[in-house]
Write a protein that holds these residues in place. Structure first.
Motif, mmCIF file in Angstrom:
data_model
loop_
_atom_site.group_PDB
_atom_site.id
_atom_site.type_symbol
_atom_site.label_atom_id
_atom_site.label_comp_id
_atom_site.label_asym_id
_atom_site.label_seq_id
_atom_site.Cartn_x
_atom_site.Cartn_y
_atom_site.Cartn_z
ATOM 1 N N GLN A 196 -4.129 -0.715 -20.184
ATOM 2 C CA GLN A 196 -3.157 -1.506 -19.419
ATOM 3 C C GLN A 196 -3.877 -2.451 -18.473
ATOM 4 N N GLN A 197 -3.235 -3.598 -18.206
ATOM 5 C CA GLN A 197 -3.781 -4.548 -17.230
ATOM 6 C C GLN A 197 -3.565 -3.973 -15.831
ATOM 7 N N ASN A 198 -4.093 -4.656 -14.854
ATOM 8 C CA ASN A 198 -4.149 -4.130 -13.493
ATOM 9 C C ASN A 198 -3.834 -5.265 -12.524
ATOM 10 N N THR A 199 -2.699 -5.154 -11.832
ATOM 11 C CA THR A 199 -2.226 -6.267 -10.989
ATOM 12 C C THR A 199 -2.349 -5.913 -9.495
ATOM 13 N N MET A 200 -1.773 -6.793 -8.691
ATOM 14 C CA MET A 200 -1.723 -6.510 -7.256
ATOM 15 C C MET A 200 -0.881 -5.262 -6.974
ATOM 16 N N ARG A 201 0.060 -4.940 -7.884
ATOM 17 C CA ARG A 201 0.800 -3.680 -7.713
ATOM 18 C C ARG A 201 -0.179 -2.496 -7.694
ATOM 19 N N ASP A 202 -1.180 -2.556 -8.586
ATOM 20 C CA ASP A 202 -2.159 -1.468 -8.623
ATOM 21 C C ASP A 202 -3.013 -1.438 -7.360
ATOM 22 N N ALA A 203 -3.286 -2.633 -6.830
ATOM 23 C CA ALA A 203 -4.038 -2.681 -5.563
ATOM 24 C C ALA A 203 -3.240 -1.993 -4.459
ATOM 25 N N MET A 204 -1.897 -2.146 -4.514
ATOM 26 C CA MET A 204 -1.045 -1.493 -3.513
ATOM 27 C C MET A 204 -1.074 0.028 -3.692
ATOM 28 N N ILE A 205 -1.039 0.483 -4.954
ATOM 29 C CA ILE A 205 -1.142 1.935 -5.197
ATOM 30 C C ILE A 205 -2.461 2.450 -4.633
ATOM 31 N N ALA A 206 -3.539 1.737 -4.942
ATOM 32 C CA ALA A 206 -4.867 2.203 -4.505
ATOM 33 C C ALA A 206 -4.965 2.216 -2.980
ATOM 34 N N GLY A 207 -4.561 1.141 -2.341
ATOM 35 C CA GLY A 207 -4.691 1.045 -0.883
ATOM 36 C C GLY A 207 -3.900 2.121 -0.153
ATOM 37 N N THR A 208 -2.646 2.328 -0.589
ATOM 38 C CA THR A 208 -1.811 3.329 0.107
ATOM 39 C C THR A 208 -2.300 4.747 -0.212
ATOM 40 N N THR A 209 -2.665 4.995 -1.472
ATOM 41 C CA THR A 209 -3.083 6.356 -1.842
ATOM 42 C C THR A 209 -4.372 6.731 -1.123
ATOM 43 N N LEU A 210 -5.314 5.808 -1.066
ATOM 44 C CA LEU A 210 -6.576 6.119 -0.388
ATOM 45 C C LEU A 210 -6.352 6.326 1.109
ATOM 46 N N ASN A 211 -5.401 5.588 1.690
ATOM 47 C CA ASN A 211 -5.069 5.853 3.101
ATOM 48 C C ASN A 211 -4.520 7.270 3.266
ATOM 49 N N ILE A 212 -3.670 7.687 2.322
ATOM 50 C CA ILE A 212 -3.110 9.053 2.386
ATOM 51 C C ILE A 212 -4.242 10.079 2.302
ATOM 52 N N PHE A 213 -5.135 9.886 1.329
ATOM 53 C CA PHE A 213 -6.234 10.855 1.189
ATOM 54 C C PHE A 213 -7.113 10.874 2.442
ATOM 55 N N ASN A 214 -7.427 9.697 2.976
ATOM 56 C CA ASN A 214 -8.245 9.665 4.206
ATOM 57 C C ASN A 214 -7.580 10.476 5.308
ATOM 58 N N ASN A 215 -6.273 10.232 5.478
ATOM 59 C CA ASN A 215 -5.566 10.894 6.580
ATOM 60 C C ASN A 215 -5.411 12.401 6.345
ATOM 61 N N HIS A 216 -5.586 12.841 5.093
ATOM 62 C CA HIS A 216 -5.510 14.279 4.777
ATOM 63 C C HIS A 216 -6.899 14.836 4.463
#
Ligand code: AHR
Length: 516
Positions: free
Chosen positions: A338-358
């Motif tokens: 699958q291709q990878n758009t700015m939507r995926d960048a949003m998934i990555a940015g928010t998910t990594l913030n969640i992991f950092n905070n946990h």
């Protein structure tokens, strides 16, 4: 309620007032504390399964390829992954792991048996990329290997032998075999997955049954006194299956267990996943709902783990996460390309913030997957290679690896769609070993910029610089014709005054601030 009303007013103002925004300000307060955890660098881990064009025709092109390579692995991919400082790489699956017999992938290539990759497209697997190839690649990348062992169709002895083969320094049957195959010193592999998705493709077991199976396998695993210690990871829950984690934590003694896994994908609907690129505003919102659900998942799984392991000895390992859409037209449905758009960048940015905070409980995570599969950081087409928006988020966030978390309070505005709402802003912050502070901010709202005011009064910061990742449309992606259209650029549109950082975060963008 206030926020729904507010966003209704915003929408009205927008329509009536030529797009003029009337947003309220989201506030973030950084709260440094001595008891904050280290953000384990392994949260920025990756995953390479024998699936589709990830290994073959992806990172591994073979020693005879005209594409420049080192021991058969593309040099451009090695460079890209090294630049990302990837800390850990999981292999060989996924579902494939529970069909993989490691002895098929050692010794002279011409003698290796072929098998059918039953999970992924029914293609022939010739085993030309095996244990030596993978572990040598990890050395080249300076990354820790994470081997996923076959529990579903393997045996306890097969796994015990694999551990001995890669880890035993002295005289033993498996270390002899390794040396006959050209490798004198052991690789010292620390991370081991004991099966994969035991509730599904790993054997359709109940949690109670798997806990017993796990104990049997874990008992016969040893580091052979090579000084590394083994880190055994139990096959974990499917997203919100909290019973699974409860049973594993209740039934497996902590001296046999270092990590419990969790898998969760941002998928709209398994029977109608939608296009990776041609998605609607509504589908974008739904994907973000699924991605932000990770906050609840790690909170609730961690709470169960806290109950049985208050000393925090066992880690939550999110060893599969990312966006999952329909495959690109004309590609093998079993290859998950699958291709990878700015939507995926949003998934990555928010998910990594969640992991950092946990970071107290989440000590490793592995994005699915590294090359040409699902939410890949790298795509290839013959000789061509490109870096996706997700790659660039990982690159911007690598400053958090092994940094000390700075907890924060966030009171943010919402992103509203058809009466449903999500927090628009996500953030995390950390202090690196060199003392420099970094703050990562995401605005997932695809329509509106959001003003954010960050209170830094509880810390002393020097001047900040920043980078931003955004684009014109949230559906935008890097193509082989235009591979660099999305990449981070310098961002100066913020004000820092009297312990406050004020910034207007553009729609669907990721910004990382760092002390100069
Ligand atoms: O990442 C693709 C597949 O998703 C993995 O093989 C499996 O573990 C999961 O269901």
């Amino acid at each position: 309620m206030k926020k729904i009303l507010l966003n209704f007013l915003v929408a009205t103002a927008c329509i009536a007032g030529n797009g003029l925004m009337a947003q309220e300000v989201s506030t973030i307060t950084l709260k440094p504390t001595d008891s904050a955890p280290i953000i384990n660098k392994n949260i920025y881990g990756h995953f390479a399964e024998h699936l589709g064009r990830l290994i073959y025709d992806g990172l591994y092109v073979g020693e005879d390829s005209s594409i420049p390579n080192t021991k058969g692995v593309r040099n451009d991919i090695i460079k890209a992954l090294r630049d990302l400082d990837i800390p850990v790489l999981r292999w060989p699956g996924g579902c494939f792991a529970d069909t993989y017999h490691w002895k098929d992938g050692i010794g002279p290539k011409e003698d290796r048996p072929t098998i059918v990759n039953q999970w992924w497209g029914g293609v022939t697997e010739d085993n030309s990329f095996g244990t030596h190839n993978f572990l040598d690649l990890c050395e080249e990348l300076e990354t820790e290997p994470y081997l996923a062992a076959n529990v579903g169709s393997g045996t306890v002895k097969e796994l015990a032998d694999w551990v001995q083969y890669v880890n035993h320094a002295g005289v033993s049957p498996m270390s002899k075999l390794r040396q006959e195959n050209g490798r004198k010193e052991p690789w010292k592999v620390t991370y081991w997955g004991v099966g994969n998705e035991a509730w599904g493709c790993g054997g359709h077991m109940t949690a109670e049954y798997y806990a017993n199976v796990y104990k049997k396998y874990a008992t016969f695993m040893t580091d052979w006194n090579n000084g590394t210690g083994l880190y055994r990871i139990a096959s974990g829950a499917n997203a919100g299956d909290y019973h699974w984690t409860e049973v594993l934590m209740r039934d497996i003694p902590t001296n046999l267990l270092e990590g419990v896994a969790l898998h969760s994908y941002s998928v709209i609907d398994w029977s109608n996943k939608g296009s990776a690129t041609g998605f609607t505003k509504k589908q974008y919102f739904q994907t973000m709902q699924r991605a932000l659900h990770m906050e609840e998942l790690v909170t609730r799984h961690s709470a169960i783990m806290d109950k049985y392991d208050p000393e925090n000895k066992v880690a939550l390992i999110v060893d599969e996460w990312g966006g999952w859409y329909d495959v690109e037209e004309g590609t093998n449905p079993g290859f998950l390309y699958q291709q990878n758009t700015m939507r995926d960048a949003m998934i990555a940015g928010t998910t990594l913030n969640i992991f950092n905070n946990h970071a107290r409980r989440v000590k490793m995570a592995n994005l699915a997957q590294a090359v040409n599969v699902l939410q890949a950081v790298i795509l290839t087409d013959g000789e061509k290679m490109l870096l996706t928006p997700t790659y660039w988020v990982m690159q911007m966030y690598k400053v958090h690896q092994d940094a000390t978390l700075i907890p924060l309070n966030l009171e943010g505005e919402n992103y509203v769609m058809d009466g449903e709402e999500l927090p628009a802003i996500s953030a995390s912050a950390s202090k690196a070993k060199d003392g420099k502070v970094h703050i990562s901010l995401v605005n997932i709202d695809s329509e509106n910029a959001h003003e954010v005011s960050i209170d830094l009064s509880e810390m002393t910061l020097s001047d900040l610089s920043a980078k931003i990742l955004t684009s014109k449309n949230v559906q935008d992606y890097n193509s082989f014709e235009d591979p660099e259209s999305i990449k981070p650029v310098s961002f100066k549109d913020f004000k820092m005054k009297k312990g406050k950082l004020d910034v207007e975060v553009p729609p669907f963008s990721v910004i990382v601030f760092g002390e100069k």
